[in-house]
Write a protein that holds these residues in place. Sequence first.
Motif, PDB file in Angstrom:
ATOM      1  N   LEU A   1     -54.421  -1.122 -17.695  1.00 34.05           N
ATOM      2  CA  LEU A   1     -55.816  -0.287 -17.726  1.00 34.05           C
ATOM      3  C   LEU A   1     -56.227  -0.433 -19.176  1.00 34.05           C
ATOM      4  CD1 LEU A   1     -54.901   2.654 -15.382  1.00 34.05           C
ATOM      5  CD2 LEU A   1     -56.214   0.544 -14.896  1.00 34.05           C
ATOM      6  N   ALA A   2     -55.416  -0.346 -20.259  1.00 34.50           N
ATOM      7  CA  ALA A   2     -55.801  -0.797 -21.580  1.00 34.50           C
ATOM      8  C   ALA A   2     -57.222  -1.410 -21.916  1.00 34.50           C
ATOM      9  CB  ALA A   2     -54.741  -1.100 -22.679  1.00 34.50           C
ATOM     10  N   PRO A   3     -57.187  -2.523 -21.330  1.00 36.85           N
ATOM     11  CA  PRO A   3     -58.457  -3.261 -21.790  1.00 36.85           C
ATOM     12  C   PRO A   3     -59.677  -2.727 -21.100  1.00 36.85           C
ATOM     13  CG  PRO A   3     -56.747  -4.542 -20.743  1.00 36.85           C
ATOM     14  CD  PRO A   3     -56.309  -3.198 -20.769  1.00 36.85           C
ATOM     15  N   LEU A   4     -59.706  -1.717 -19.959  1.00 39.13           N
ATOM     16  CA  LEU A   4     -60.715  -1.167 -19.408  1.00 39.13           C
ATOM     17  C   LEU A   4     -61.054   0.027 -20.028  1.00 39.13           C
ATOM     18  CD1 LEU A   4     -59.442  -1.961 -15.625  1.00 39.13           C
ATOM     19  CD2 LEU A   4     -60.657  -3.444 -17.204  1.00 39.13           C
ATOM     20  N   VAL A   5     -60.485   0.590 -21.035  1.00 36.04           N
ATOM     21  CA  VAL A   5     -60.906   1.962 -21.473  1.00 36.04           C
ATOM     22  C   VAL A   5     -61.061   1.415 -23.155  1.00 36.04           C
ATOM     23  CG1 VAL A   5     -59.516   3.156 -19.800  1.00 36.04           C
ATOM     24  CG2 VAL A   5     -58.454   2.804 -22.074  1.00 36.04           C
ATOM     25  N   TRP A   6     -62.003   2.657 -23.180  1.00 35.70           N
ATOM     26  CA  TRP A   6     -62.518   2.303 -24.837  1.00 35.70           C
ATOM     27  C   TRP A   6     -61.221   2.550 -25.938  1.00 35.70           C
ATOM     28  CZ3 TRP A   6     -67.758   3.967 -26.836  1.00 35.70           C
ATOM     29  CH2 TRP A   6     -68.800   3.344 -26.178  1.00 35.70           C
ATOM     30  N   PHE A   7     -60.361   3.406 -25.637  1.00 34.49           N
ATOM     31  CA  PHE A   7     -59.345   3.587 -26.457  1.00 34.49           C
ATOM     32  C   PHE A   7     -58.332   2.343 -26.644  1.00 34.49           C
ATOM     33  CE2 PHE A   7     -59.497   8.360 -26.456  1.00 34.49           C
ATOM     34  CZ  PHE A   7     -59.678   8.554 -27.947  1.00 34.49           C
ATOM     35  N   LYS A   8     -58.544   1.359 -25.890  1.00 32.35           N
ATOM     36  CA  LYS A   8     -57.589   0.064 -25.709  1.00 32.35           C
ATOM     37  C   LYS A   8     -56.128   0.787 -25.762  1.00 32.35           C
ATOM     38  CE  LYS A   8     -61.131  -2.366 -25.324  1.00 32.35           C
ATOM     39  NZ  LYS A   8     -61.806  -2.271 -23.905  1.00 32.35           N
ATOM     40  N   SER A   9     -55.706   1.762 -25.117  1.00 33.62           N
ATOM     41  CA  SER A   9     -54.129   1.999 -25.034  1.00 33.62           C
ATOM     42  C   SER A   9     -53.859   2.394 -23.878  1.00 33.62           C
ATOM     43  CB  SER A   9     -53.966   3.378 -26.113  1.00 33.62           C
ATOM     44  OG  SER A   9     -54.630   4.299 -25.436  1.00 33.62           O
ATOM     45  N   GLY A  10     -52.569   2.669 -23.424  1.00 33.04           N
ATOM     46  CA  GLY A  10     -52.109   3.130 -22.129  1.00 33.04           C
ATOM     47  C   GLY A  10     -51.529   2.206 -21.518  1.00 33.04           C
ATOM     48  N   GLY A  11     -50.897   2.655 -20.177  1.00 35.54           N
ATOM     49  CA  GLY A  11     -50.071   1.879 -19.306  1.00 35.54           C
ATOM     50  C   GLY A  11     -51.108   1.139 -18.212  1.00 35.54           C
ATOM     51  N   ALA A  12     -50.294   0.640 -17.394  1.00 38.61           N
ATOM     52  CA  ALA A  12     -50.841   0.155 -16.175  1.00 38.61           C
ATOM     53  C   ALA A  12     -51.129   1.021 -14.789  1.00 38.61           C
ATOM     54  CB  ALA A  12     -49.968  -1.071 -15.786  1.00 38.61           C
TER      55      ALA A  12
ATOM     56  N   GLY B   1     -64.747   4.575 -14.421  1.00 41.59           N
ATOM     57  CA  GLY B   1     -65.981   3.838 -14.881  1.00 41.59           C
ATOM     58  C   GLY B   1     -65.747   2.861 -16.032  1.00 41.59           C
ATOM     59  N   LEU B   2     -66.695   3.118 -17.122  1.00 41.97           N
ATOM     60  CA  LEU B   2     -66.547   2.244 -18.232  1.00 41.97           C
ATOM     61  C   LEU B   2     -65.142   2.638 -19.226  1.00 41.97           C
ATOM     62  CD1 LEU B   2     -70.056   2.041 -19.472  1.00 41.97           C
ATOM     63  CD2 LEU B   2     -68.761   0.565 -18.094  1.00 41.97           C
ATOM     64  N   GLY B   3     -64.398   4.061 -18.736  1.00 44.48           N
ATOM     65  CA  GLY B   3     -63.257   4.212 -19.303  1.00 44.48           C
ATOM     66  C   GLY B   3     -63.426   4.835 -20.898  1.00 44.48           C
ATOM     67  N   SER B   4     -64.965   5.492 -21.120  1.00 45.01           N
ATOM     68  CA  SER B   4     -65.051   5.911 -22.491  1.00 45.01           C
ATOM     69  C   SER B   4     -64.512   7.300 -22.762  1.00 45.01           C
ATOM     70  CB  SER B   4     -66.574   5.888 -22.684  1.00 45.01           C
ATOM     71  OG  SER B   4     -67.226   6.596 -21.615  1.00 45.01           O
ATOM     72  N   ASN B   5     -64.411   8.093 -21.767  1.00 43.88           N
ATOM     73  CA  ASN B   5     -63.991   9.495 -21.859  1.00 43.88           C
ATOM     74  C   ASN B   5     -62.563   9.710 -21.191  1.00 43.88           C
ATOM     75  OD1 ASN B   5     -64.899  12.758 -21.133  1.00 43.88           O
ATOM     76  ND2 ASN B   5     -65.389  11.874 -23.131  1.00 43.88           N
ATOM     77  N   LEU B   6     -61.778   8.823 -21.765  1.00 45.98           N
ATOM     78  CA  LEU B   6     -60.604   8.811 -21.010  1.00 45.98           C
ATOM     79  C   LEU B   6     -59.139   8.327 -21.959  1.00 45.98           C
ATOM     80  CD1 LEU B   6     -59.514   9.100 -17.925  1.00 45.98           C
ATOM     81  CD2 LEU B   6     -59.751   6.556 -17.911  1.00 45.98           C
ATOM     82  N   ILE B   7     -58.096   9.205 -21.667  1.00 45.09           N
ATOM     83  CA  ILE B   7     -56.833   8.632 -22.229  1.00 45.09           C
ATOM     84  C   ILE B   7     -55.780   8.380 -20.883  1.00 45.09           C
ATOM     85  CG2 ILE B   7     -54.702   9.343 -23.370  1.00 45.09           C
ATOM     86  CD1 ILE B   7     -56.464  11.229 -25.221  1.00 45.09           C
ATOM     87  N   VAL B   8     -55.465   7.217 -21.050  1.00 48.17           N
ATOM     88  CA  VAL B   8     -54.528   6.803 -19.642  1.00 48.17           C
ATOM     89  C   VAL B   8     -53.337   6.880 -20.508  1.00 48.17           C
ATOM     90  CG1 VAL B   8     -53.830   4.949 -18.200  1.00 48.17           C
ATOM     91  CG2 VAL B   8     -56.068   5.274 -18.414  1.00 48.17           C
ATOM     92  N   ARG B   9     -52.238   7.662 -20.076  1.00 49.15           N
ATOM     93  CA  ARG B   9     -51.011   7.885 -20.776  1.00 49.15           C
ATOM     94  C   ARG B   9     -50.309   6.605 -20.816  1.00 49.15           C
ATOM     95  NH1 ARG B   9     -51.317  13.392 -18.371  1.00 49.15           N
ATOM     96  NH2 ARG B   9     -51.933  14.792 -20.164  1.00 49.15           N
TER      97      ARG B   9
ATOM     98  N   SER C   1     -65.893   1.585 -33.442  1.00 51.73           N
ATOM     99  CA  SER C   1     -64.496   2.218 -33.535  1.00 51.73           C
ATOM    100  C   SER C   1     -63.844   2.118 -31.787  1.00 51.73           C
ATOM    101  CB  SER C   1     -63.956   3.175 -34.121  1.00 51.73           C
ATOM    102  OG  SER C   1     -64.591   2.954 -35.475  1.00 51.73           O
ATOM    103  N   LYS C   2     -62.387   2.076 -31.753  1.00 45.69           N
ATOM    104  CA  LYS C   2     -61.940   2.378 -30.412  1.00 45.69           C
ATOM    105  C   LYS C   2     -61.785   3.675 -30.268  1.00 45.69           C
ATOM    106  CE  LYS C   2     -59.321  -2.035 -30.966  1.00 45.69           C
ATOM    107  NZ  LYS C   2     -57.967  -2.278 -31.297  1.00 45.69           N
ATOM    108  N   THR C   3     -62.756   4.197 -29.581  1.00 46.10           N
ATOM    109  CA  THR C   3     -62.765   5.913 -29.398  1.00 46.10           C
ATOM    110  C   THR C   3     -62.878   6.194 -28.043  1.00 46.10           C
ATOM    111  OG1 THR C   3     -63.815   7.807 -30.250  1.00 46.10           O
ATOM    112  CG2 THR C   3     -65.180   5.956 -30.025  1.00 46.10           C
ATOM    113  N   GLY C   4     -62.814   7.469 -27.805  1.00 47.42           N
ATOM    114  CA  GLY C   4     -63.274   8.037 -26.487  1.00 47.42           C
ATOM    115  C   GLY C   4     -64.229   8.997 -26.585  1.00 47.42           C
ATOM    116  N   GLY C   5     -65.199   8.933 -27.501  1.00 42.97           N
ATOM    117  CA  GLY C   5     -66.504   9.778 -27.256  1.00 42.97           C
ATOM    118  C   GLY C   5     -65.998  11.075 -27.805  1.00 42.97           C
TER     119      GLY C   5
END
Length: 299
Positions: A20-31, A61-69, A216-220
């Motif tokens: 999921l990291a490539p799909l969220v703005w923070f570019k972090s997190g697991g699958a 959605g675009l993964g902009s407002n999200l932290i995937v642990r 930047s790689k951010t989450g809004g």
Amino acid sequence: MNATQTLPDVRGKLTPDAPLAPLVWFKSGGAADWLFEPKDAEDLADFLRDLDPSVPVMALGLGSNLIVRDGGFPGVVVRLGKAFAKVEALDATTLRCGGGASGILVSSTARDAGIAGVEFLRSIPGTVGGFVRMNGGAYGGEVKDILVEADVILRSGERRTLTLADLGYTYRHSELPDGAVVVAATFRGRRGEPAAIQAEMDRISASREASQPLRSKTGGSTFKNPDGHKAWQLVDEAGCRGFTVGGAQVSEKHTNFLINTGTATSADIETLGEEVRRRVKAKSGIELQWEIQRVGVAK
């Protein structure tokens, strides 16, 4: 749940162990155990109806407002593709928008149709589904001001049309049930001149570019604005501008934004946010509430 579990047949695309990291703005997190990209609303409804009710479902959605642990999401992540990204004007003031349509597409279509009042969506990096769920807003407008109704598919697979009242909107929050996916929404604006609408969109865009760390790689926006206060100001007054935890940093440009400087884990980002909350509480007595959604399991 694991990726070897049998899932219902689909006409769209099912991917096991999907990063999921490539799909969220923070570019972090697991699958995610599974990523489902449905072919159409019927495909999604059938899938949810036949899916084991104990399996968690989350729309992305675009993964902009999200932290995937960092431990990922234990269930199915639903991502709406091109089939859900259409926007059309129904009449002189009303737009019909797919749940996967971006704010830029919605506002541009509105401009071309001479519909004012939805310019603020230009500035929110997300999709219609996320806007509806979060009562998305910026620059003086929010979804509750323009929403007529939303078409959703519930976790049970049932399709339902929810009115503005059904969604129980408050600031950056709705009563949309867990696991429900917004597949379309109807927005109503007002008549306007395309040139004036474009000018307002340009103003919003320039203001956002000047004040937010968009490159930047951010989450809004990280925290909700408490009544009578600005979150960024409280964070700044608590001495947190530029503060770091691991690879995560409070933005120097806008202190209500956290950024991944390149090596941050989701744990770094969430720990930083919690430390900012602690410092703000100690300084001002105000408890900041997260605006960014945090999902999944820690590693």
